[in-house]
Write an enzyme that holds these catalytic residues in place. Structure first.
Site, short mmCIF file in Angstrom:
data_model
loop_
_atom_site.label_atom_id
_atom_site.label_comp_id
_atom_site.label_asym_id
_atom_site.label_seq_id
_atom_site.Cartn_x
_atom_site.Cartn_y
_atom_site.Cartn_z
N LYS A 20 -7.51 7.22 -19.63
CA LYS A 20 -7.74 7.77 -20.96
C LYS A 20 -6.45 7.67 -21.80
O LYS A 20 -6.02 6.58 -22.11
CB LYS A 20 -8.26 9.21 -20.84
CG LYS A 20 -9.34 9.39 -19.74
CD LYS A 20 -10.63 8.64 -20.02
CE LYS A 20 -11.58 8.53 -18.82
NZ LYS A 20 -11.94 9.75 -18.15
N TYR A 78 -15.74 17.92 -15.46
CA TYR A 78 -16.05 16.51 -15.64
C TYR A 78 -17.11 16.10 -14.60
O TYR A 78 -16.96 16.43 -13.41
CB TYR A 78 -14.77 15.68 -15.48
CG TYR A 78 -15.00 14.20 -15.53
CD1 TYR A 78 -15.25 13.55 -16.74
CD2 TYR A 78 -14.99 13.42 -14.38
CE1 TYR A 78 -15.48 12.19 -16.80
CE2 TYR A 78 -15.22 12.06 -14.42
CZ TYR A 78 -15.46 11.45 -15.63
OH TYR A 78 -15.69 10.10 -15.67
N ARG A 98 0.86 -1.19 0.00
CA ARG A 98 0.00 0.00 0.00
C ARG A 98 0.89 1.24 0.00
O ARG A 98 0.65 2.21 -0.71
CB ARG A 98 -0.95 0.02 1.21
CG ARG A 98 -1.70 1.34 1.30
CD ARG A 98 -2.90 1.40 2.23
NE ARG A 98 -2.93 0.49 3.33
CZ ARG A 98 -2.18 0.59 4.44
NH1 ARG A 98 -1.34 1.60 4.60
NH2 ARG A 98 -2.28 -0.31 5.39
N ASP A 157 -6.47 19.44 -14.14
CA ASP A 157 -6.81 18.12 -14.67
C ASP A 157 -6.35 18.13 -16.13
O ASP A 157 -6.95 18.79 -16.98
CB ASP A 157 -8.32 17.91 -14.55
CG ASP A 157 -8.77 16.54 -15.08
OD1 ASP A 157 -8.06 15.95 -15.90
OD2 ASP A 157 -9.87 16.10 -14.68
#
Ligand SMILES: *Cc1c(COP(=O)(O)O)cnc(C)c1O
Length: 379
Positions: free
Chosen positions: A195, A98, A46, A170
């Site tokens: 993406k 978004y 982690r 972003d």
């Protein structure tokens, strides 16, 4: 080093145990220690994992940053950014954000006392009017989805700097091949690596990149404490995707241009949204901060009829009907009934998301075939 060289070589080196040229998928949760406190830099996956560390270093390099952090999704990366804030803090953001980002801001973080202002960022005074002593973050998305508005990152950076607040960008739509916000005054860059970075529609992931050591420490503390990390297999896939990012982006841009120019000339098409068109209202800003204009193109049809748009979406064959973007294959979407259906109709209209608006994620197939497909769908 130039972009393509960095994309292929930064952060990765042949495996020291075997010489494997590809970064191994370290599918392990823990690491054996030679003695108490004597380890090789990894203790628990982690906190850190070698495959993830390679990807984090690689993405930091291509964004011209110093520190990268990878998460289980783009929204998990945004979740980490907002967790740097405290109740009472305020954020100024774009009004055509978004949808998932809008949702996490409004329905998750407002409950914890963070206040969000959504403003049209083409207008700098709209940003300045909402500044106060509680403002801690300006959150920008550019180009925006689906009408490809361009926000001036340098101007936002100046406002942020003079008011001692953070600027986050972003950069999902542009990718670091086209735009590097850290060079333009941003403090934090975020990606949905789902993406273009992944690029093959086979992984969901998010990343953050920063230059400042203090911000990086805070991000790593939250990444480890909240635990929204990604697995090593996904890191391997995105590392592999980034190796061809520059080649793919050149094709996305070339095809985006050809398709935008085809649509502009088509008698059934009304508006075309692509920042590379000289007629685009923000073309000048786009030219000043982007190296090319990408493969996202939206358009409306004459008369703005819902049934026309639904007919085109249905008839398109090479363009698959789907949400998401940035893969090698072309996708077509109808924002007002798909990605943006949750926004009330008048608000959609103000944002330019009218009934006939169609969004294309132009892939890297041959442009002639893509244009022929759109031609038959339009007729
Ligand atoms: C997809 C997307 C996100 C969210 O990323 P996920 O990986 O789906 O969580 C955020 N911003 C933009 C611009 C996106 O396109």
């Amino acid at each position: 080093m130039k972009f393509g060289t960095k994309a292929i070589h930064e952060g990765v080196s042949p495996d020291s145990a075997t010489g494997a040229i590809m970064t191994p998928i370290y599918q392990t949760s823990t690491y054996v220690q030679e003695g108490v406190g004597n380890h090789k830099g990894f203790q628990y996956s982690r906190t850190s994992n070698p495959t993830r560390s390679a990807l984090e270093a690689n993405i930091a390099a291509i964004e011209n940053g110093k520190y990268g952090a990878a998460f289980s999704s783009g929204l998990a990366a945004i979740d980490c950014v907002i967790k740097m804030l405290s109740p009472g803090d305020e954020v100024i953001s774009t009004n055509d954000l978004y949808g998932g980002t809008f949702r996490i801001f409004k329905t998750i973080f407002e409950k914890y006392g963070v206040k969000f202002h959504f403003v049209p960022m083409g207008d700098l005074s709209a940003v300045e009017e909402n500044l106060n002593e509680n403002t801690k973050l300006i959150w920008v998305e550019t180009p925006t989805n689906p009408t490809m508005k361009i926000i001036d990152i340098v101007a936002m950076g100046k406002i942020a700097k003079s008011n001692n607040i953070l600027l986050g960008v972003d950069n999902t739509f542009a990718t670091p091949y086209l735009q590097t916000p850290l060079d333009l005054g941003a403090d934090i860059v975020m990606h949905s690596a789902t993406k273009y970075l992944g690029g093959h529609s086979d992984v969901v992931m998010g990343v953050l990149v920063v230059k400042d050591e203090g911000i990086a420490e805070e991000i790593y503390r939250i990444q480890n404490s909240s635990g929204a990390i990604c697995g090593p297999m996904d890191c391997f896939l995105v590392l592999r995707g980034i190796k061809t990012l520059h080649l793919r982006m050149r094709e996305h841009c070339k095809n985006g241009k050809e398709i935008a120019e085809f649509l502009v000339k088509h008698p059934k098409v009304d508006k075309v949204y692509w920042p590379g068109l000289p007629s685009h209202p923000n073309h000048k800003v786009a030219k000043s901060q982007m190296r090319d204009f990408g493969g996202m193109v939206s358009f409306t049809t004459v008369g703005d009829k819902l049934e026309d748009a639904l007919g085109i979406v249905k008839k398109a064959k090479l363009f698959s009907l789907a949400e998401s973007l940035g893969g090698v294959e072309s996708l077509i979407g109808h924002p007002s009934t798909m990605t943006h259906a949750a926004i009330p109709k008048n608000e959609r209209k103000v944002a330019g998301i009218t009934d006939s608006l169609i969004r294309l994620s132009v892939g890297i197939e041959d442009a002639e075939d893509l244009i022929a497909d759109l031609e038959q769908a339009l007729n």
